[in-house]
Design a protein around this motif. Structure first.
Motif, short mmCIF file in Angstrom:
data_model
loop_
_atom_site.label_atom_id
_atom_site.label_comp_id
_atom_site.label_asym_id
_atom_site.label_seq_id
_atom_site.Cartn_x
_atom_site.Cartn_y
_atom_site.Cartn_z
N UNK A 66 5.29 14.65 -12.61
CA UNK A 66 4.06 15.40 -12.35
C UNK A 66 2.90 14.50 -11.92
N UNK A 67 2.98 13.23 -12.27
CA UNK A 67 1.89 12.30 -11.96
C UNK A 67 2.16 11.47 -10.71
N UNK A 68 3.34 11.63 -10.10
CA UNK A 68 3.74 10.75 -9.01
C UNK A 68 3.55 11.41 -7.65
N UNK A 90 0.93 6.63 -8.91
CA UNK A 90 0.69 7.40 -10.12
C UNK A 90 -0.79 7.79 -10.21
N UNK A 91 -1.03 9.08 -10.37
CA UNK A 91 -2.39 9.57 -10.55
C UNK A 91 -2.49 10.23 -11.92
N UNK A 92 -3.09 9.55 -12.90
CA UNK A 92 -3.21 10.13 -14.25
C UNK A 92 -4.37 11.13 -14.32
N UNK A 93 -4.31 12.11 -13.44
CA UNK A 93 -5.38 13.10 -13.31
C UNK A 93 -4.79 14.51 -13.28
N UNK A 94 -5.58 15.45 -13.70
CA UNK A 94 -5.26 16.86 -13.50
C UNK A 94 -5.99 17.32 -12.25
N UNK A 95 -5.23 17.82 -11.28
CA UNK A 95 -5.80 18.33 -10.03
C UNK A 95 -5.76 19.85 -10.10
N UNK A 96 -6.91 20.49 -9.96
CA UNK A 96 -6.98 21.94 -10.14
C UNK A 96 -7.55 22.62 -8.90
N UNK A 97 -7.07 23.84 -8.67
CA UNK A 97 -7.62 24.66 -7.60
C UNK A 97 -6.71 24.74 -6.39
N UNK A 98 -6.93 25.77 -5.58
CA UNK A 98 -6.12 25.98 -4.37
C UNK A 98 -6.97 25.94 -3.11
N UNK A 99 -8.25 25.69 -3.25
CA UNK A 99 -9.13 25.66 -2.09
C UNK A 99 -9.01 24.32 -1.38
N UNK A 100 -9.72 24.16 -0.30
CA UNK A 100 -9.70 22.90 0.44
C UNK A 100 -10.15 21.75 -0.44
N UNK A 101 -11.24 21.95 -1.14
CA UNK A 101 -11.78 20.91 -2.03
C UNK A 101 -11.36 21.22 -3.47
N UNK A 104 -10.93 17.89 -10.18
CA UNK A 104 -10.04 16.93 -10.82
C UNK A 104 -10.71 16.37 -12.08
N UNK A 105 -9.87 15.93 -12.99
CA UNK A 105 -10.36 15.23 -14.18
C UNK A 105 -9.29 14.25 -14.63
N UNK A 106 -9.72 13.14 -15.17
CA UNK A 106 -8.79 12.14 -15.64
C UNK A 106 -8.29 12.51 -17.04
N UNK A 107 -7.02 12.25 -17.30
CA UNK A 107 -6.49 12.47 -18.64
C UNK A 107 -7.00 11.36 -19.57
N UNK A 108 -7.59 11.75 -20.67
CA UNK A 108 -8.02 10.77 -21.65
C UNK A 108 -6.80 10.18 -22.36
N UNK A 140 -10.18 5.76 -20.87
CA UNK A 140 -9.60 6.09 -19.57
C UNK A 140 -10.13 5.17 -18.48
N UNK A 141 -11.21 4.47 -18.77
CA UNK A 141 -11.79 3.58 -17.76
C UNK A 141 -10.84 2.45 -17.37
N UNK A 142 -9.90 2.13 -18.25
CA UNK A 142 -8.99 1.02 -17.93
C UNK A 142 -7.93 1.42 -16.91
N UNK A 143 -7.80 2.72 -16.62
CA UNK A 143 -6.86 3.14 -15.58
C UNK A 143 -7.50 4.14 -14.60
N UNK A 144 -8.80 4.27 -14.66
CA UNK A 144 -9.51 5.15 -13.73
C UNK A 144 -9.56 4.51 -12.33
N UNK A 145 -9.40 5.33 -11.30
CA UNK A 145 -9.51 4.82 -9.94
C UNK A 145 -10.93 4.33 -9.68
N UNK A 146 -11.02 3.26 -8.91
CA UNK A 146 -12.33 2.70 -8.60
C UNK A 146 -13.19 3.69 -7.82
N UNK A 147 -12.55 4.47 -6.95
CA UNK A 147 -13.25 5.50 -6.18
C UNK A 147 -12.39 6.77 -6.25
#
Length: 360
Positions: A66-68, A90-101, A104-108, A140-147
């Motif tokens: 689910x994260x890959x 690997x994206x340790x994030x929850x991606x939500x929504x079906x619209x263009x934009x 998202x939130x990072x998993x703690x 979560x900052x230790x694995x958060x994306x820089x941008x």
């Protein structure tokens, strides 16, 4: 009129509509600084228990699917079709929504450990390898994306533009590829994707760096969102020409996808077809941008033969499509009127100028 290189660049620079005008967003991918944490390779053993190779832990690992996400490697050519690579991201994030934009939130750390213990274990292992103290992930900052901004457009169809010796554009229909060192383009009208992908891969794009330099927007040939926003966009005056360009763009997505997985002995066969359709597409785009004066019979011959087999055909692996595309090429070249079609002197001069400048 004699068209010099300067004349062509000047004409293109005067086109008022730009890529920015038809786009929702033009953005950079993930920072390459996040590669060591998030990017892994597929294992050669294809083991279901440990399908990935973590180069920093020096071992095969398993991570929840689910994260890959598939990863686009800009070190490889990705013209029209995205080339499958050995990498996953690997994206340790929850991606939500079906619209263009998307939202998202990072998993703690606590939630990550509960829902995705394998991913948590890998991140903890890397933390320990780097010499950090502690037996758990503190933040979560230790694995958060820089941008994180590109996460808004995960699972949104997009064009991905990379610089592999020259500008190359590929259409990510699923929108799920992670990329670094490239630019993503979200169009306002989804029906434009194949047409714009074709333009970005045409010889018109080879002249684009000259526009950047003349307008002092960029002193190098590197691509950035702010410079790509300036890319000139013109649509054909007649719907038949636009339909032809869109259909050929889809042909080229299919052919390049098949070429990426073809055997070595088959590559010349694919390349000849790709070269043929790309040259036809380029003629149509150059005429759209510069002259609007192609031989009507030439356009009729193309329209009679270049048709779209079915919706989504470019993403299937049916070899009968390859045979059909070869037949289309033969029918065009064998048409009694094809070799009688003439280009006017102005258009011929443009082609000569582009060829002399190693553009066409």
């Amino acid at each position: 009129m004699f068209w010099s290189k300067d004349d062509i660049v000047e004409r293109l620079a005067k086109i008022p509509r730009t890529l920015e005008d038809i786009s929702v967003e033009i953005f950079e991918g993930v920072p390459s600084t996040n590669d060591f944490l998030h990017r892994v390779s597929l294992s050669r053993e294809n083991s279901p228990d440990a399908p990935y190779v973590c180069r920093h832990l020096y071992k095969n690992v398993n991570i929840e699917q689910e994260l890959m996400y598939p990863y686009l490697d800009n070190a490889l050519p990705n013209e029209f079709a995205i080339r499958a690579t050995q990498y996953r991201f690997m994206l340790p994030y929850e991606i939500r929504g079906c619209s263009v934009r998307k939202e998202y939130r990072i998993f703690q750390p606590e939630e990550l450990n509960t829902k995705f213990p394998l991913a948590y274990e890998r991140l903890l292992g890397i933390k320990s390898k780097l010499g950090s103290d502690g037996e758990k992930l503190d933040s979560a900052d230790c694995y958060r994306l820089e941008d994180e901004r590109f996460l808004q457009y995960i699972n949104t169809p997009k064009i991905i533009i990379t610089d592999h010796y020259r500008l190359q554009a590929s259409y990510d229909a699923a929108g799920n590829h992670v990329f670094a060192g490239g630019i993503g383009v979200i169009l306002g009208d989804p029906s434009m994707y194949h047409y714009v992908t074709a333009i970005l891969n045409s010889s018109i794009s080879r002249a684009f760096p000259e526009i950047w330099k003349r307008e002092k927007k960029c002193t190098s040939n590197n691509i950035y969102p702010k410079t790509l926003k300036r890319f000139p966009i013109i649509f054909p005056k007649g719907e038949p020409v636009e339909t032809l360009i869109i259909t050929i763009s889809r042909y080229l997505i299919y052919l390049n996808s098949q070429k990426h997985t073809a055997s070595v002995c088959s590559l010349p066969y694919y390349q000849k077809l790709i070269d043929f359709y790309k040259r036809i597409m380029d003629l149509l785009i150059l005429d759209t941008y510069l002259t609007n004066d192609l031989d009507p019979r030439f356009l009729e011959i193309l329209a009679e033969n270049i048709i779209s087999p079915e919706e989504g055909f470019e993403y299937i692996t049916d070899m009968s499509l390859l045979i059909s595309m070869q037949a289309v090429k033969k029918n065009i070249l064998d048409s009694p009127d094809f070799r009688k079609c003439k280009f006017n002197n102005e258009f011929t001069n443009i082609l000569v100028t582009l060829k002399n400048n190693v553009v066409w």
